[in-house]
Design an enzyme around this catalytic site. Structure first.
Site, PDB file in Angstrom:
ATOM      1  CE  LYS A  19      41.181  50.322  36.507  1.00  0.00           C
ATOM      2  NZ  LYS A  19      41.245  49.381  35.390  1.00  0.00           N
TER       3      LYS A  19
HETATM    4  C1  LIG Z   1      40.217  48.570  34.909  1.00  0.00           C
HETATM    5  C2  LIG Z   1      40.413  48.017  33.553  1.00  0.00           C
HETATM    6  C3  LIG Z   1      39.327  47.750  32.717  1.00  0.00           C
HETATM    7  C4  LIG Z   1      37.899  47.907  33.172  1.00  0.00           C
HETATM    8  O1  LIG Z   1      37.591  49.250  33.443  1.00  0.00           O
HETATM    9  P1  LIG Z   1      36.291  49.597  34.310  1.00  0.00           P
HETATM   10  O2  LIG Z   1      36.350  51.067  34.513  1.00  0.00           O
HETATM   11  O3  LIG Z   1      36.427  48.820  35.577  1.00  0.00           O
HETATM   12  O4  LIG Z   1      35.124  49.160  33.508  1.00  0.00           O
HETATM   13  C5  LIG Z   1      39.595  47.314  31.443  1.00  0.00           C
HETATM   14  N1  LIG Z   1      40.860  47.131  31.005  1.00  0.00           N
HETATM   15  C6  LIG Z   1      41.924  47.365  31.789  1.00  0.00           C
HETATM   16  C7  LIG Z   1      43.284  47.128  31.259  1.00  0.00           C
HETATM   17  C8  LIG Z   1      41.743  47.833  33.080  1.00  0.00           C
HETATM   18  O5  LIG Z   1      42.799  48.082  33.846  1.00  0.00           O
END
Ligand SMILES: *Cc1c(COP(=O)(O)O)cnc(C)c1O
Length: 462
Positions: A112
């Protein structure tokens, strides 16, 4: 470059306005009116460039001149300067033809940060020009919230409210949200699951009077600017493995469909992606939807990969919009049905288009644990449980095309699951030292729209 809503009933906006708005006023999600193309020569020219330059070249056509080239270059440089690896998204090989793209070298140890560190700076630049104040409201299953708080803490003109499901995020995730001391940071623990948190955020955006009074902005994975920032590492990884001369496949641990939708965008721009594989944990609505054609929500079952414990996968709406031939009214009707009944049948033509674009698979809790143990034993790599879901599912799609599984979080963000599977407790990187010593600040809230809204009014004084 204009952005239109997936529900077809909101005005088209430019890049900066779509970024500030987050959700469209008709409840839809913004997508580019037309997808800019990168030619094979454009893609070949990315080989050997620093990550930041790849980011500039991939994102520039989407910005429509919203920022000057020098400004966007400087914002990109600042966004990734704090990452703990000079390649930003390095590849690590774990088996013949199988690579991890490590997306966890940012300040909160999950992918993120790639989007959030950039969008924080883009929004701050936009606010400085307009003199506006905004209120960022977001729901998180753990990683989005910590990344958002890290990106916006202390920024002038911004208050950040993050709703997370009480008791359902890891200690590291919670502390990353509750320990920043800046007064513009507000961590809210909701008495409910992630879908409840996300639903209340959507409700706040759909309350137009509240939305306007607070200057609400969303940085959830529905925000187009986030999706855009995430397309960059698909290009960087594929080019490192021989694109455009050779196609590459990706497996993506998926919850809200944001990260994998970014891969869909990269492919739509011209990147040769052979397979795009959705990997879900036991909360497998996306895998079931593609397998059966019925998108039907069930209760969330908490797992060891909590950032994917989701039943309403917001960004799926963007893929559905494309699969339905960009028919906003058709999307709106299906989303309305989902809200009323908790399910909808994907029309046959759209299902065919989705199946052509995406493969899917799921990993049970036992399979996830076994994958962490096996990858440690065979390749000497510790996987976070989300990444392990991806590695398990990728195993069913091995072939002559290189497979890249996105490693979405650092194993130390989920140390209990990793230790249970391997006997090794992964250490936090040195730059995170002190996280467990700082005092926490959190407000518990009921799953009740009016209560949450009045808290936000009180805290912002608006
Ligand atoms: C947010 C997240 C996901 C999922 O990602 P999306 O974009 O919601 O599909 C998978 N793994 C981790 C560690 C995350 O923080």
């Amino acid at each position: 470059m204009r952005y239109i809503s997936t529900r077809g009933a909101a005005p088209a906006l430019g890049f900066a306005e779509a970024m500030m708005a987050g959700l469209a006023r008709d409840g839809g999600l913004y997508v580019p009116e037309a997808m800019p193309a990168m030619t094979a020569a454009d893609i070949a020219a990315l080989a050997g460039l620093p990550y930041e330059e790849v980011a500039f070249r991939v994102m520039r056509p989407f910005l429509g001149g919203a920022f000057a080239d020098d400004d966007i270059r400087a914002l990109i440089a600042a966004a990734y300067a704090g990452f703990g690896h000079p390649a930003r998204a390095p590849l690590v090989q774990i088996a013949p033809g199988h690579f991890l793209c490590e997306l966890f070298h940012g300040p909160t140890l999950a992918f993120k940060d790639f989007a959030m560190q950039l969008i924080g700076r883009l929004i701050a630049a936009q606010l400085a020009r307009s003199g506006r104040r905004i209120t960022i409201v977001g729901a998180t299953s753990g990683d989005t919230g910590s990344a958002a708080i890290e990106a916006f803490r202390g920024l002038p003109g911004v208050d950040v409210f993050i709703l997370f499901p009480q008791g359902r995020v890891s200690d590291v995730q919670r502390r990353q949200m509750t320990t920043p001391a800046e007064p513009n940071v507000h961590a809210l623990a909701i008495e409910g699951d992630f879908d409840a948190a996300q639903a209340r955020v959507k409700d706040m955006f759909n309350d137009h009077a509240f939305r306007d009074a607070m200057g609400l902005a969303a940085v959830n994975s529905i925000n187009w600017a986030r999706v855009l920032a995430q397309t960059v590492y698909y290009f960087a990884a594929a080019v490192a493995l021989g694109a455009p001369h050779r196609a590459v496949s990706f497996t993506v641990p998926t919850g809200n469909f944001g990260d994998i939708y970014a891969g869909h965008v990269a492919r739509a721009m011209g990147l040769p992606v052979a397979r795009l594989v959705i990997a879900t944990n036991q909360n497998d609505i996306l895998h079931r939807a593609l397998s059966t054609g019925l998108y039907a929500t069930e209760a969330v079952r908490p797992s060891i990969s909590p950032s994917m414990d989701i039943q309403i996968s917001s960004n799926f709406e963007r893929a559905l919009f494309d699969a339905l031939g960009r028919d906003g009214a058709a999307v709106a009707a299906l989303m309305d049905e989902l809200k009323r009944t908790g399910r909808f049948a994907i029309p046959p033509g759209a299902l065919q288009a989705l199946r052509a674009g995406f493969a899917s698979g799921r990993a049970s809790e036992a399979e996830t644990r076994a994958t962490i143990a096996r990858t440690w034993a065979e390749a000497g790599e510790l996987l976070c449980p989300h990444t392990a879901v991806g590695v398990h599912v990728a195993g069913a799609h091995a072939g002559p095309t290189p497979m890249v599984t996105l490693a979405t979080a650092h194993p130390a963000k989920f140390p209990d699951a990793v230790e249970a599977a391997t006997g090794i407790r992964p250490a936090l990187p040195a730059r995170m030292a002190g996280l467990f010593d700082r005092p926490e600040r959190v407000t518990r809230v009921p799953d009740n729209l009016a209560a949450i809204q009045s808290l936000i009014r009180e805290r912002t004084g608006r």
